[in-house]
Design a protein around this motif. Structure first.
Motif, mmCIF file in Angstrom:
data_model
loop_
_atom_site.group_PDB
_atom_site.id
_atom_site.type_symbol
_atom_site.label_atom_id
_atom_site.label_comp_id
_atom_site.label_asym_id
_atom_site.label_seq_id
_atom_site.Cartn_x
_atom_site.Cartn_y
_atom_site.Cartn_z
ATOM 1 N N GLU A 13 0.832 -1.207 0.000
ATOM 2 C CA GLU A 13 0.000 0.000 0.000
ATOM 3 C C GLU A 13 0.867 1.259 0.000
ATOM 4 O O GLU A 13 0.572 2.240 -0.683
ATOM 5 C CB GLU A 13 -0.937 0.021 1.215
ATOM 6 N N GLY A 14 1.944 1.234 0.767
ATOM 7 C CA GLY A 14 2.861 2.369 0.798
ATOM 8 C C GLY A 14 3.541 2.587 -0.542
ATOM 9 O O GLY A 14 3.729 3.721 -0.981
ATOM 10 N N THR A 15 3.898 1.501 -1.209
ATOM 11 C CA THR A 15 4.522 1.607 -2.530
ATOM 12 C C THR A 15 3.560 2.217 -3.534
ATOM 13 O O THR A 15 3.953 3.053 -4.359
ATOM 14 C CB THR A 15 4.999 0.228 -3.016
ATOM 15 N N MET A 16 2.285 1.853 -3.459
ATOM 16 C CA MET A 16 1.284 2.432 -4.362
ATOM 17 C C MET A 16 1.198 3.951 -4.133
ATOM 18 O O MET A 16 1.118 4.724 -5.081
ATOM 19 C CB MET A 16 -0.078 1.777 -4.138
ATOM 20 N N GLY A 17 1.232 4.362 -2.861
ATOM 21 C CA GLY A 17 1.216 5.785 -2.549
ATOM 22 C C GLY A 17 2.441 6.498 -3.079
ATOM 23 O O GLY A 17 2.345 7.613 -3.613
ATOM 24 N N LEU A 18 3.611 5.879 -2.945
ATOM 25 C CA LEU A 18 4.846 6.452 -3.482
ATOM 26 C C LEU A 18 4.754 6.620 -4.990
ATOM 27 O O LEU A 18 5.130 7.661 -5.536
ATOM 28 C CB LEU A 18 6.041 5.568 -3.114
ATOM 29 N N LEU A 19 4.231 5.617 -5.677
ATOM 30 C CA LEU A 19 4.095 5.710 -7.129
ATOM 31 C C LEU A 19 3.157 6.837 -7.538
ATOM 32 O O LEU A 19 3.387 7.523 -8.539
ATOM 33 C CB LEU A 19 3.601 4.370 -7.697
ATOM 34 N N ARG A 20 2.092 7.060 -6.755
ATOM 35 C CA ARG A 20 1.154 8.146 -7.063
ATOM 36 C C ARG A 20 1.759 9.518 -6.754
ATOM 37 O O ARG A 20 1.592 10.460 -7.505
ATOM 38 C CB ARG A 20 -0.134 7.989 -6.259
ATOM 39 N N GLU A 21 2.458 9.617 -5.612
ATOM 40 C CA GLU A 21 2.918 10.901 -5.094
ATOM 41 C C GLU A 21 4.324 11.285 -5.544
ATOM 42 O O GLU A 21 4.658 12.464 -5.629
ATOM 43 C CB GLU A 21 2.875 10.834 -3.562
ATOM 44 N N GLY A 22 5.154 10.293 -5.806
ATOM 45 C CA GLY A 22 6.539 10.551 -6.192
ATOM 46 C C GLY A 22 7.440 10.753 -4.978
ATOM 47 O O GLY A 22 6.977 11.031 -3.876
ATOM 48 N N ALA A 23 8.738 10.609 -5.215
ATOM 49 C CA ALA A 23 9.716 10.724 -4.140
ATOM 50 C C ALA A 23 9.754 12.127 -3.545
ATOM 51 O O ALA A 23 9.892 12.292 -2.339
ATOM 52 C CB ALA A 23 11.103 10.331 -4.651
ATOM 53 N N SER A 24 9.620 13.148 -4.367
ATOM 54 C CA SER A 24 9.665 14.520 -3.847
ATOM 55 C C SER A 24 8.463 14.801 -2.949
ATOM 56 O O SER A 24 8.571 15.533 -1.963
ATOM 57 C CB SER A 24 9.756 15.544 -4.971
ATOM 58 N N GLY A 25 7.325 14.203 -3.241
ATOM 59 C CA GLY A 25 6.155 14.347 -2.378
ATOM 60 C C GLY A 25 6.369 13.697 -1.032
ATOM 61 O O GLY A 25 5.963 14.226 0.011
ATOM 62 N N ALA A 71 3.569 6.815 14.881
ATOM 63 C CA ALA A 71 2.631 7.322 13.862
ATOM 64 C C ALA A 71 2.858 6.649 12.516
ATOM 65 O O ALA A 71 1.903 6.253 11.838
ATOM 66 C CB ALA A 71 2.772 8.841 13.740
ATOM 67 N N VAL A 72 4.117 6.507 12.129
ATOM 68 C CA VAL A 72 4.431 5.897 10.833
ATOM 69 C C VAL A 72 4.028 4.429 10.823
ATOM 70 O O VAL A 72 3.396 3.950 9.880
ATOM 71 C CB VAL A 72 5.928 6.078 10.497
ATOM 72 N N LYS A 73 4.377 3.708 11.875
ATOM 73 C CA LYS A 73 4.041 2.279 11.924
ATOM 74 C C LYS A 73 2.530 2.054 11.975
ATOM 75 O O LYS A 73 2.024 1.111 11.380
ATOM 76 C CB LYS A 73 4.732 1.613 13.102
ATOM 77 N N ALA A 74 1.816 2.936 12.672
ATOM 78 C CA ALA A 74 0.356 2.799 12.753
ATOM 79 C C ALA A 74 -0.312 2.999 11.402
ATOM 80 O O ALA A 74 -1.402 2.483 11.171
ATOM 81 C CB ALA A 74 -0.208 3.794 13.768
ATOM 82 N N SER A 75 0.353 3.715 10.494
ATOM 83 C CA SER A 75 -0.230 3.947 9.168
ATOM 84 C C SER A 75 -0.302 2.672 8.341
ATOM 85 O O SER A 75 -1.117 2.564 7.432
ATOM 86 C CB SER A 75 0.599 4.991 8.401
ATOM 87 N N GLY A 76 0.593 1.716 8.632
ATOM 88 C CA GLY A 76 0.634 0.483 7.859
ATOM 89 C C GLY A 76 1.321 0.621 6.514
ATOM 90 O O GLY A 76 1.410 -0.337 5.757
ATOM 91 N N ALA A 77 1.838 1.801 6.193
ATOM 92 C CA ALA A 77 2.451 2.040 4.890
ATOM 93 C C ALA A 77 3.929 1.678 4.851
ATOM 94 O O ALA A 77 4.489 1.493 3.772
ATOM 95 C CB ALA A 77 2.278 3.507 4.489
ATOM 96 N N LEU A 78 4.558 1.596 6.031
ATOM 97 C CA LEU A 78 5.992 1.334 6.109
ATOM 98 C C LEU A 78 6.320 0.440 7.290
ATOM 99 O O LEU A 78 5.640 0.483 8.308
ATOM 100 C CB LEU A 78 6.765 2.653 6.330
ATOM 101 N N ARG A 79 7.396 -0.321 7.140
ATOM 102 C CA ARG A 79 8.029 -0.992 8.270
ATOM 103 C C ARG A 79 9.343 -0.256 8.489
ATOM 104 O O ARG A 79 10.102 -0.052 7.529
ATOM 105 C CB ARG A 79 8.271 -2.467 7.947
ATOM 106 N N THR A 80 9.602 0.185 9.707
ATOM 107 C CA THR A 80 10.759 1.036 9.952
ATOM 108 C C THR A 80 11.642 0.513 11.076
ATOM 109 O O THR A 80 11.196 -0.241 11.931
ATOM 110 C CB THR A 80 10.323 2.470 10.321
ATOM 111 N N ARG A 81 12.907 0.957 11.033
ATOM 112 C CA ARG A 81 13.865 0.771 12.113
ATOM 113 C C ARG A 81 14.513 2.120 12.367
ATOM 114 O O ARG A 81 14.916 2.809 11.426
ATOM 115 C CB ARG A 81 14.974 -0.219 11.717
ATOM 116 N N ALA A 82 14.622 2.504 13.615
ATOM 117 C CA ALA A 82 15.295 3.745 13.982
ATOM 118 C C ALA A 82 16.506 3.404 14.837
ATOM 119 O O ALA A 82 16.393 2.681 15.823
ATOM 120 C CB ALA A 82 14.350 4.666 14.744
ATOM 121 N N THR A 83 17.644 3.914 14.451
ATOM 122 C CA THR A 83 18.880 3.666 15.171
ATOM 123 C C THR A 83 19.455 4.995 15.637
ATOM 124 O O THR A 83 19.681 5.884 14.812
ATOM 125 C CB THR A 83 19.919 2.970 14.252
ATOM 126 N N PRO A 84 19.680 5.158 16.951
ATOM 127 C CA PRO A 84 20.329 6.382 17.408
ATOM 128 C C PRO A 84 21.771 6.415 16.909
ATOM 129 O O PRO A 84 22.451 5.382 16.914
ATOM 130 C CB PRO A 84 20.296 6.283 18.936
#
Length: 106
Positions: A13-25, A71-84
């Motif tokens: 679903e996130g990839t579909m959004g990226l394709l619609r919106e583009g990287a700059s969006g 917030a990002v994970k709750a969207s379901g559009a991405l799986r993320t890792r954050a490293t300090p």
């Protein structure tokens, strides 16, 4: 200001959004989230392989990073890792600190 490395993989679903919106969006959306929390985006790159996007951001504190992550994970559009990310000076300071540690069974 604490610095974080974000590694993310789009869901279908996130990839579909990226394709619609583009990287700059998507960059504009990331900038908005980070600046709203008082931070700054240092770099953002798209990749292929295990991660689709790699971002380096500065945020005021780890709680702000946790808020973004939730917030990002709750969207379901991405799986993320954050490293300090730590500076050389921060690691030098850590190396000078005394830590009382006992190995298991010792």
């Amino acid at each position: 200001m604490p610095k974080f490395l974000i590694q993310a993989t789009y869901t279908p679903e996130g990839t579909m959004g990226l394709l619609r919106e583009g990287a700059s969006g998507r960059r504009a959306a990331v900038d908005q989230v980070v600046t709203d929390l008082g931070g700054e985006v240092e770099a953002m790159y798209y990749a292929f392989g295990e991660d689709d996007v790699v971002i380096i951001i500065d945020l005021p504190d780890p709680v702000s990073m946790a808020a973004v992550s939730l917030a990002v994970k709750a969207s379901g559009a991405l799986r993320t890792r954050a490293t300090p990310l730590l500076t050389l000076d921060e690691i030098d300071e850590a190396a000078r600190r005394q830590v009382a540690f006992r190995t298991p069974g010792a």
